[in-house]
Design a protein around this motif. Structure first.
Motif, PDB file in Angstrom:
ATOM      1  N   TYR A   1      15.834   8.165  -4.494  1.00 34.12           N
ATOM      2  CA  TYR A   1      14.605   7.425  -4.788  1.00 34.12           C
ATOM      3  C   TYR A   1      14.368   6.366  -3.714  1.00 34.12           C
ATOM      4  O   TYR A   1      15.303   5.673  -3.292  1.00 34.12           O
ATOM      5  CB  TYR A   1      14.710   6.749  -6.164  1.00 34.12           C
ATOM      6  CG  TYR A   1      13.538   5.853  -6.479  1.00 34.12           C
ATOM      7  CD1 TYR A   1      12.347   6.380  -6.966  1.00 34.12           C
ATOM      8  CD2 TYR A   1      13.620   4.480  -6.279  1.00 34.12           C
ATOM      9  CE1 TYR A   1      11.264   5.551  -7.250  1.00 34.12           C
ATOM     10  CE2 TYR A   1      12.536   3.647  -6.568  1.00 34.12           C
ATOM     11  CZ  TYR A   1      11.368   4.195  -7.048  1.00 34.12           C
ATOM     12  OH  TYR A   1      10.293   3.379  -7.317  1.00 34.12           O
ATOM     13  N   HIS A   2      13.107   6.240  -3.289  1.00 26.40           N
ATOM     14  CA  HIS A   2      12.717   5.262  -2.274  1.00 26.40           C
ATOM     15  C   HIS A   2      11.454   4.556  -2.743  1.00 26.40           C
ATOM     16  O   HIS A   2      10.576   5.181  -3.337  1.00 26.40           O
ATOM     17  CB  HIS A   2      12.405   5.942  -0.938  1.00 26.40           C
ATOM     18  CG  HIS A   2      13.435   6.925  -0.500  1.00 26.40           C
ATOM     19  ND1 HIS A   2      14.474   6.597   0.327  1.00 26.40           N
ATOM     20  CD2 HIS A   2      13.593   8.235  -0.794  1.00 26.40           C
ATOM     21  CE1 HIS A   2      15.223   7.665   0.537  1.00 26.40           C
ATOM     22  NE2 HIS A   2      14.705   8.675  -0.137  1.00 26.40           N
ATOM     23  N   VAL A   3      11.363   3.267  -2.438  1.00 27.74           N
ATOM     24  CA  VAL A   3      10.121   2.541  -2.666  1.00 27.74           C
ATOM     25  C   VAL A   3       9.871   1.640  -1.462  1.00 27.74           C
ATOM     26  O   VAL A   3      10.770   0.958  -0.980  1.00 27.74           O
ATOM     27  CB  VAL A   3      10.127   1.737  -3.995  1.00 27.74           C
ATOM     28  CG1 VAL A   3      11.246   0.704  -4.021  1.00 27.74           C
ATOM     29  CG2 VAL A   3       8.782   1.072  -4.251  1.00 27.74           C
ATOM     30  N   LYS A   4       8.645   1.709  -0.959  1.00 29.39           N
ATOM     31  CA  LYS A   4       8.279   0.949   0.238  1.00 29.39           C
ATOM     32  C   LYS A   4       7.042   0.111  -0.057  1.00 29.39           C
ATOM     33  O   LYS A   4       6.033   0.623  -0.533  1.00 29.39           O
ATOM     34  CB  LYS A   4       7.980   1.917   1.383  1.00 29.39           C
ATOM     35  CG  LYS A   4       7.620   1.257   2.688  1.00 29.39           C
ATOM     36  CD  LYS A   4       7.394   2.325   3.747  1.00 29.39           C
ATOM     37  CE  LYS A   4       7.087   1.735   5.094  1.00 29.39           C
ATOM     38  NZ  LYS A   4       6.880   2.796   6.105  1.00 29.39           N
ATOM     39  N   TYR A   5       7.151  -1.178   0.215  1.00 32.11           N
ATOM     40  CA  TYR A   5       6.038  -2.111   0.098  1.00 32.11           C
ATOM     41  C   TYR A   5       5.549  -2.387   1.519  1.00 32.11           C
ATOM     42  O   TYR A   5       6.337  -2.775   2.378  1.00 32.11           O
ATOM     43  CB  TYR A   5       6.494  -3.436  -0.505  1.00 32.11           C
ATOM     44  CG  TYR A   5       7.051  -3.365  -1.904  1.00 32.11           C
ATOM     45  CD1 TYR A   5       6.289  -3.780  -2.993  1.00 32.11           C
ATOM     46  CD2 TYR A   5       8.341  -2.927  -2.148  1.00 32.11           C
ATOM     47  CE1 TYR A   5       6.797  -3.753  -4.287  1.00 32.11           C
ATOM     48  CE2 TYR A   5       8.866  -2.889  -3.437  1.00 32.11           C
ATOM     49  CZ  TYR A   5       8.092  -3.307  -4.491  1.00 32.11           C
ATOM     50  OH  TYR A   5       8.595  -3.279  -5.771  1.00 32.11           O
ATOM     51  N   THR A   6       4.257  -2.211   1.746  1.00 34.77           N
ATOM     52  CA  THR A   6       3.673  -2.519   3.045  1.00 34.77           C
ATOM     53  C   THR A   6       2.623  -3.600   2.832  1.00 34.77           C
ATOM     54  O   THR A   6       1.730  -3.458   1.990  1.00 34.77           O
ATOM     55  CB  THR A   6       3.035  -1.266   3.674  1.00 34.77           C
ATOM     56  OG1 THR A   6       4.036  -0.244   3.762  1.00 34.77           O
ATOM     57  CG2 THR A   6       2.491  -1.579   5.062  1.00 34.77           C
ATOM     58  N   TYR A   7       2.759  -4.686   3.579  1.00 31.11           N
ATOM     59  CA  TYR A   7       1.928  -5.883   3.423  1.00 31.11           C
ATOM     60  C   TYR A   7       0.973  -5.986   4.603  1.00 31.11           C
ATOM     61  O   TYR A   7       1.409  -5.983   5.752  1.00 31.11           O
ATOM     62  CB  TYR A   7       2.809  -7.128   3.389  1.00 31.11           C
ATOM     63  CG  TYR A   7       3.926  -7.054   2.374  1.00 31.11           C
ATOM     64  CD1 TYR A   7       3.796  -7.661   1.124  1.00 31.11           C
ATOM     65  CD2 TYR A   7       5.111  -6.384   2.646  1.00 31.11           C
ATOM     66  CE1 TYR A   7       4.810  -7.602   0.187  1.00 31.11           C
ATOM     67  CE2 TYR A   7       6.134  -6.320   1.709  1.00 31.11           C
ATOM     68  CZ  TYR A   7       5.978  -6.928   0.480  1.00 31.11           C
ATOM     69  OH  TYR A   7       6.984  -6.862  -0.446  1.00 31.11           O
ATOM     70  N   THR A   8      -0.314  -6.106   4.296  1.00 32.47           N
ATOM     71  CA  THR A   8      -1.319  -6.205   5.349  1.00 32.47           C
ATOM     72  C   THR A   8      -2.225  -7.396   5.067  1.00 32.47           C
ATOM     73  O   THR A   8      -2.843  -7.454   3.997  1.00 32.47           O
ATOM     74  CB  THR A   8      -2.177  -4.918   5.404  1.00 32.47           C
ATOM     75  OG1 THR A   8      -1.306  -3.794   5.518  1.00 32.47           O
ATOM     76  CG2 THR A   8      -3.145  -4.954   6.572  1.00 32.47           C
ATOM     77  N   PRO A   9      -2.313  -8.348   6.009  1.00 33.57           N
ATOM     78  CA  PRO A   9      -3.257  -9.445   5.802  1.00 33.57           C
ATOM     79  C   PRO A   9      -4.689  -8.937   5.971  1.00 33.57           C
ATOM     80  O   PRO A   9      -4.980  -8.200   6.904  1.00 33.57           O
ATOM     81  CB  PRO A   9      -2.890 -10.451   6.892  1.00 33.57           C
ATOM     82  CG  PRO A   9      -2.138  -9.687   7.916  1.00 33.57           C
ATOM     83  CD  PRO A   9      -1.557  -8.476   7.247  1.00 33.57           C
ATOM     84  N   ILE A  10      -5.541  -9.305   5.039  1.00 32.14           N
ATOM     85  CA  ILE A  10      -6.970  -8.993   5.163  1.00 32.14           C
ATOM     86  C   ILE A  10      -7.649 -10.166   5.863  1.00 32.14           C
ATOM     87  O   ILE A  10      -8.464  -9.987   6.759  1.00 32.14           O
ATOM     88  CB  ILE A  10      -7.601  -8.725   3.783  1.00 32.14           C
ATOM     89  CG1 ILE A  10      -6.989  -7.438   3.197  1.00 32.14           C
ATOM     90  CG2 ILE A  10      -9.121  -8.631   3.882  1.00 32.14           C
ATOM     91  CD1 ILE A  10      -7.383  -7.156   1.765  1.00 32.14           C
TER      92      ILE A  10
END
Length: 128
Positions: free
Chosen positions: A82-91
């Motif tokens: 199992y893998h979980v990836k959070y990707t954060y992008t400033p708007i």
């Protein structure tokens, strides 16, 4: 379902979203099935271990397998399936986009997140 991708726009700076979602004490505030989460070290980094306990009192263990401050945070289960990836992008300066992507290499996702889960995170973050 082998993979699940969700996104949410949060009215908080990307740094705040990153700090909140990587801090284990915050996880039970927005993940309904989690009653406790802890790490083996703080601050976390590549190779750090997260352990969380669900409502059935079962413990799960994950290792940080990708980490770029304010950009990417990925966890992989102890069995490496199992893998979980959070990707954060400033708007902009005060708004962020969070992409939540979870997948399994074999089988199917047991309890995939829903948009409601991310909306709860948004609500908790924006009200703090």
């Amino acid at each position: 379902m082998k993979e699940n991708k969700l996104t949410v726009k949060i009215n908080e700076p990307v740094q705040e979203v990153f700090i909140f979602t990587t801090d284990p004490k915050n996880t039970p505030l927005w993940v309904d099935d989690c009653i406790k989460e802890e790490t083996n070290e703080w601050p976390v980094k590549m190779g750090s271990i997260y352990k969380n306990q669900n409502k059935a009192s079962q413990w799960r263990e994950y290792m940080v397998t990708a980490f770029q401050e304010n950009k990417v945070f990925e966890l992989t289960s102890k069995d490496k399936n199992y893998h979980v990836k959070y990707t954060y992008t400033p708007i902009n300066e005060n708004t962020s986009k969070l992409e939540y992507f979870e997948w399994v290499d074999k089988g199917s996702l047991d309890m995939p997140f829903t948009q409601n889960d991310l909306n709860k995170l948004k609500s908790v973050l924006e009200s703090s």
